[in-house]
Design an enzyme around this catalytic site. Structure first.
Site, mmCIF file in Angstrom:
data_model
loop_
_atom_site.group_PDB
_atom_site.id
_atom_site.type_symbol
_atom_site.label_atom_id
_atom_site.label_comp_id
_atom_site.label_asym_id
_atom_site.label_seq_id
_atom_site.Cartn_x
_atom_site.Cartn_y
_atom_site.Cartn_z
ATOM 1 N N ILE A 12 0.837 -1.209 0.000
ATOM 2 C CA ILE A 12 0.000 0.000 0.000
ATOM 3 C C ILE A 12 0.870 1.257 0.000
ATOM 4 C CG2 ILE A 12 -1.957 1.175 1.077
ATOM 5 C CD1 ILE A 12 -2.631 -1.473 2.487
ATOM 6 N N ALA A 82 4.646 1.392 7.623
ATOM 7 C CA ALA A 82 5.589 0.310 7.936
ATOM 8 C C ALA A 82 5.006 -0.606 8.998
ATOM 9 C CB ALA A 82 6.915 0.891 8.419
ATOM 10 N N ALA A 83 4.968 -1.883 8.685
ATOM 11 C CA ALA A 83 4.435 -2.845 9.650
ATOM 12 C C ALA A 83 4.750 -4.245 9.174
ATOM 13 C CB ALA A 83 2.917 -2.686 9.772
ATOM 14 N N SER A 85 2.709 -7.309 8.417
ATOM 15 C CA SER A 85 1.293 -7.192 8.045
ATOM 16 C C SER A 85 0.561 -8.516 7.828
ATOM 17 C CB SER A 85 1.182 -6.352 6.761
ATOM 18 O OG SER A 85 1.725 -7.074 5.664
ATOM 19 N N THR A 100 8.041 -3.994 15.550
ATOM 20 C CA THR A 100 7.831 -3.009 14.470
ATOM 21 C C THR A 100 6.522 -2.250 14.666
ATOM 22 O OG1 THR A 100 9.164 -4.117 12.815
ATOM 23 C CG2 THR A 100 7.337 -2.794 11.993
ATOM 24 N N THR A 125 -5.948 -0.722 10.650
ATOM 25 C CA THR A 125 -6.721 -1.755 9.960
ATOM 26 C C THR A 125 -8.055 -1.992 10.656
ATOM 27 O OG1 THR A 125 -6.776 -4.154 9.625
ATOM 28 C CG2 THR A 125 -5.273 -3.378 11.288
ATOM 29 N N ASP A 126 -9.025 -2.467 9.883
ATOM 30 C CA ASP A 126 -10.314 -2.824 10.493
ATOM 31 C C ASP A 126 -10.180 -4.035 11.421
ATOM 32 O OD1 ASP A 126 -9.940 -4.798 8.563
ATOM 33 O OD2 ASP A 126 -11.907 -4.546 7.618
ATOM 34 N N GLU A 127 -9.042 -4.753 11.309
ATOM 35 C CA GLU A 127 -8.886 -5.961 12.130
ATOM 36 C C GLU A 127 -8.792 -5.635 13.622
ATOM 37 O OE1 GLU A 127 -6.393 -9.050 10.548
ATOM 38 O OE2 GLU A 127 -6.566 -8.259 8.520
ATOM 39 N N TYR A 153 -1.116 -10.069 15.135
ATOM 40 C CA TYR A 153 -1.046 -8.921 14.207
ATOM 41 C C TYR A 153 -2.036 -7.835 14.618
ATOM 42 C CZ TYR A 153 -2.355 -6.102 10.138
ATOM 43 O OH TYR A 153 -2.685 -5.050 9.320
ATOM 44 N N LYS A 157 -1.479 -3.943 16.101
ATOM 45 C CA LYS A 157 -2.001 -2.731 15.444
ATOM 46 C C LYS A 157 -2.898 -1.946 16.405
ATOM 47 C CE LYS A 157 -1.515 -1.656 11.637
ATOM 48 N NZ LYS A 157 -0.463 -0.812 10.987
ATOM 49 N N ASN A 183 -7.264 -4.592 1.355
ATOM 50 C CA ASN A 183 -6.928 -3.974 0.066
ATOM 51 C C ASN A 183 -6.553 -5.051 -0.941
ATOM 52 O OD1 ASN A 183 -5.361 -0.761 0.612
ATOM 53 N ND2 ASN A 183 -6.920 -1.729 1.839
ATOM 54 N N LEU A 193 -4.187 -13.475 0.185
ATOM 55 C CA LEU A 193 -5.158 -14.298 -0.544
ATOM 56 C C LEU A 193 -5.194 -14.058 -2.060
ATOM 57 C CD1 LEU A 193 -7.637 -16.352 -0.237
ATOM 58 C CD2 LEU A 193 -9.045 -14.310 -0.468
HETATM 59 P P1 NAD Z 1 3.367 -4.929 3.346
HETATM 60 O O1 NAD Z 1 3.717 -6.072 4.232
HETATM 61 O O2 NAD Z 1 3.146 -5.152 1.895
HETATM 62 O O3 NAD Z 1 4.490 -3.781 3.470
HETATM 63 C C1 NAD Z 1 5.060 -3.434 4.680
HETATM 64 C C2 NAD Z 1 6.321 -2.617 4.388
HETATM 65 O O4 NAD Z 1 6.865 -2.181 5.655
HETATM 66 C C3 NAD Z 1 7.415 -3.410 3.682
HETATM 67 O O5 NAD Z 1 7.980 -2.635 2.636
HETATM 68 C C4 NAD Z 1 8.449 -3.653 4.780
HETATM 69 O O6 NAD Z 1 9.782 -3.753 4.291
HETATM 70 C C5 NAD Z 1 8.258 -2.417 5.641
HETATM 71 N N1 NAD Z 1 8.695 -2.629 7.024
HETATM 72 C C6 NAD Z 1 8.411 -3.682 7.828
HETATM 73 N N2 NAD Z 1 9.021 -3.532 9.012
HETATM 74 C C7 NAD Z 1 9.688 -2.352 8.964
HETATM 75 C C8 NAD Z 1 10.491 -1.640 9.879
HETATM 76 N N3 NAD Z 1 10.752 -2.126 11.104
HETATM 77 N N4 NAD Z 1 11.013 -0.458 9.508
HETATM 78 C C9 NAD Z 1 10.780 0.048 8.262
HETATM 79 N N5 NAD Z 1 10.040 -0.587 7.354
HETATM 80 C C10 NAD Z 1 9.490 -1.786 7.692
HETATM 81 O O7 NAD Z 1 2.084 -4.273 4.030
HETATM 82 P P2 NAD Z 1 0.834 -3.527 3.362
HETATM 83 O O8 NAD Z 1 -0.189 -4.527 3.002
HETATM 84 O O9 NAD Z 1 1.322 -2.565 2.352
HETATM 85 O O10 NAD Z 1 0.284 -2.728 4.628
HETATM 86 C C11 NAD Z 1 0.750 -1.417 4.911
HETATM 87 C C12 NAD Z 1 0.036 -0.908 6.145
HETATM 88 O O11 NAD Z 1 -1.378 -0.907 5.927
HETATM 89 C C13 NAD Z 1 0.275 -1.765 7.390
HETATM 90 O O12 NAD Z 1 0.427 -0.898 8.490
HETATM 91 C C14 NAD Z 1 -1.000 -2.584 7.518
HETATM 92 O O13 NAD Z 1 -1.257 -2.897 8.872
HETATM 93 C C15 NAD Z 1 -2.033 -1.617 6.973
HETATM 94 N N6 NAD Z 1 -3.222 -2.219 6.359
HETATM 95 C C16 NAD Z 1 -3.090 -3.174 5.388
HETATM 96 C C17 NAD Z 1 -4.234 -3.692 4.773
HETATM 97 C C18 NAD Z 1 -4.132 -4.716 3.666
HETATM 98 O O14 NAD Z 1 -5.173 -5.211 3.199
HETATM 99 N N7 NAD Z 1 -2.956 -5.045 3.162
HETATM 100 C C19 NAD Z 1 -5.505 -3.239 5.159
HETATM 101 C C20 NAD Z 1 -5.593 -2.259 6.165
HETATM 102 C C21 NAD Z 1 -4.435 -1.750 6.734
HETATM 103 P P1 TYD Z 2 -5.248 -12.441 3.983
HETATM 104 O O1 TYD Z 2 -5.019 -12.025 2.570
HETATM 105 O O2 TYD Z 2 -4.140 -13.094 4.739
HETATM 106 O O3 TYD Z 2 -5.793 -11.138 4.742
HETATM 107 P P2 TYD Z 2 -6.419 -11.011 6.251
HETATM 108 O O4 TYD Z 2 -6.171 -12.234 7.020
HETATM 109 O O5 TYD Z 2 -5.642 -9.854 6.783
HETATM 110 O O6 TYD Z 2 -7.870 -10.721 6.050
HETATM 111 O O7 TYD Z 2 -6.485 -13.436 4.014
HETATM 112 C C1 TYD Z 2 -7.768 -13.053 3.531
HETATM 113 C C2 TYD Z 2 -8.715 -14.199 3.821
HETATM 114 O O8 TYD Z 2 -8.335 -15.323 3.004
HETATM 115 C C3 TYD Z 2 -8.666 -14.689 5.255
HETATM 116 O O9 TYD Z 2 -9.985 -15.051 5.645
HETATM 117 C C4 TYD Z 2 -7.779 -15.922 5.200
HETATM 118 C C5 TYD Z 2 -8.040 -16.476 3.816
HETATM 119 N N1 TYD Z 2 -6.916 -17.194 3.164
HETATM 120 C C6 TYD Z 2 -7.111 -18.467 2.629
HETATM 121 O O10 TYD Z 2 -8.222 -19.025 2.680
HETATM 122 N N2 TYD Z 2 -6.051 -19.084 2.039
HETATM 123 C C7 TYD Z 2 -4.820 -18.513 1.967
HETATM 124 O O11 TYD Z 2 -3.862 -19.160 1.430
HETATM 125 C C8 TYD Z 2 -4.637 -17.200 2.508
HETATM 126 C C9 TYD Z 2 -3.298 -16.527 2.450
HETATM 127 C C10 TYD Z 2 -5.711 -16.572 3.101
#
Ligand code: NAD
Ligand code: TYD
Length: 340
Positions: A12, A82-83, A85, A100, A125-127, A153, A157, A183, A193
């Site tokens: 993101i 940064a997280a 995730s 982190t 996050t909504d989690e 996780y 958060k 996202n 997923l």
């Molecule tokens: P991601 O895992 O793709 O990216 C995380 C990035 O943070 C990576 O580039 C990693 O190298 C960096 N990072 C990790 N530890 C670090 C540290 N100690 N110092 C500096 N950089 C570090 O994650 P994402 O999916 O892009 O999520 C970004 C943020 O959005 C997170 O805070 C996550 O909780 C939040 N979020 C994600 C989703 C989702 O669906 N992916 C939804 C809601 C919120």
């Molecule tokens: P994920 O992408 O890990 O996001 P989050 O757990 O943060 O919602 O998983 C999305 C949903 O898909 C979750 O209900 C777990 C499920 N899932 C599978 O069924 N198989 C998989 O291999 C993965 C990675 C996730």
């Protein structure tokens, strides 16, 4: 205006950097990232030479390095993506999540206090709200829903969110928090997923669905999340939390079937495997606040967004092939090898 974007080599954060450089060509964007397994510099290759962009490899837990950078850059805004995730990894090894996600957030906010800031934005996050029951489709997460986490996780958060609100109340740090639903889109790491299913389906590999696949997630195209954060950092009220989601609830199994259909692959690839420990059943965001206060609405419908995402993975093997062939392969074996 100088904005520090942490975690910008991840999914993101990188999309947010692209959005900001396009929408605010006069802003300077400084990305700091530790480049963990989830951070990929190749994601940023198109902006690396941009005159308003700087990348610095820093761990947000490294107080000395973070302070040095703040002194150099005197940022106006910090957006903390940064997280660690991934929920499944947090179940295997919570420790780095606490480091982190909680300690890193504290270091960044301490730097903001020390050097001064116009806005610190925490990407949450909504989690943090836990889950909703499947038989109550009338229930949604609002900003007032109590925090009630399930995984290491989401707990990390939620802890960070509480710390952010504490820094607002105690030190009057000008903070905002956004809590977004799941996202999807380009540069999504293949452990999650949607990209995992696309990449496995392309290779005719098993599609591992946890349990029955009836868990519901509220999917949002990543660009819509970036637009929402852009609005919040400019127009959001300090000290406030904003939920972000587009009322797009889908069962996991239905997502996987959509991917099979779009790629012309048989549903017989779907394999129901052991469920995730403590698996949240349903997430669903009520986005009334961000809509009524800031006028945000998502632009991309799921049917369009998932097709764009699939097309992106088809066109960008160069990005994901090196990831799935390297270290990640070891993770995949560990995570799915014994999962029956
Ligand atoms: P991601 O895992 O793709 O990216 C995380 C990035 O943070 C990576 O580039 C990693 O190298 C960096 N990072 C990790 N530890 C670090 C540290 N100690 N110092 C500096 N950089 C570090 O994650 P994402 O999916 O892009 O999520 C970004 C943020 O959005 C997170 O805070 C996550 O909780 C939040 N979020 C994600 C989703 C989702 O669906 N992916 C939804 C809601 C919120
Ligand atoms: P994920 O992408 O890990 O996001 P989050 O757990 O943060 O919602 O998983 C999305 C949903 O898909 C979750 O209900 C777990 C499920 N899932 C599978 O069924 N198989 C998989 O291999 C993965 C990675 C996730």
């Amino acid at each position: 205006m100088t904005i520090i974007v942490t975690g910008g080599a991840g999914f993101i954060g990188s999309n947010f950097i692209f959005h900001m450089l396009k929408e605010h060509p006069d802003y300077r964007i400084v990305c700091i990232d530790k480049l963990t397994y989830a951070g990929n510099l190749s994601t940023l290759k198109n902006v690396m030479d941009h005159s308003n962009f700087r990348f610095v490899k820093i761990d947000i837990c490294d107080r000395t390095a973070v302070y040095r950078l703040f002194e150099e850059e005197t940022p106006d805004i910090v957006v903390n993506f940064a997280a660690e995730s991934h929920v499944d990894r947090s179940i295997e090894n919570p420790d780095v999540f606490l480091q982190t996600n909680i300690m890193g957030t504290a270091v960044l906010m301490d730097a903001c206090r020390k050097f001064g800031i116009k806005r610190y934005h925490q990407v949450s996050t909504d989690e943090v709200y836990g889950d909703l029951p499947l038989d109550r489709p009338d229930l949604f997460f609002t900003e007032n829903t109590p925090l009630h986490t399930s995984s290491p996780y989401s707990s990390s958060k939620a802890a960070a969110d509480l710390l952010v609100l504490a820094y607002f109340r105690t030190y009057l740090l000008p903070v905002t928090i956004s809590r977004c639903s799941n996202n999807y889109g380009p540069y999504h790491f293949p452990e999650k997923l949607i990209p995992l299913m696309i990449i496995n389906a392309l290779a005719d590999k098993d599609l591992p669905v946890y349990g029955e696949g009836l868990n519901v997630r509220d999917w949002l195209y990543v660009e819509d999340h970036c637009k929402a954060i852009d609005l919040i950092i400019h127009k959001g009220r300090v000290g406030e939390v904003y939920n972000i989601g587009g009322h797009n609830e889908m069962k996991n199994i239905d997502i996987v079937k959509i991917i099979c259909k779009a790629l012309g692959k048989p549903e017989s690839l779907i394999k129901h495997v052991g469920d995730r420990k403590g698996h949240d059943m349903r997430y669903a965001i009520d986005p009334t606040k961000i809509h009524s206060e800031l006028g945000w609405l998502p632009d991309t419908k799921f049917a369009e967004g998932i097709q764009k995402t699939i097309d992106w993975y088809l066109k960008n093997e160069d990005w994901w092939k090196p990831i799935v062939s390297g270290e990640y392969q070891k993770y995949y074996e560990e995570m799915y090898g014994n999962r029956t």
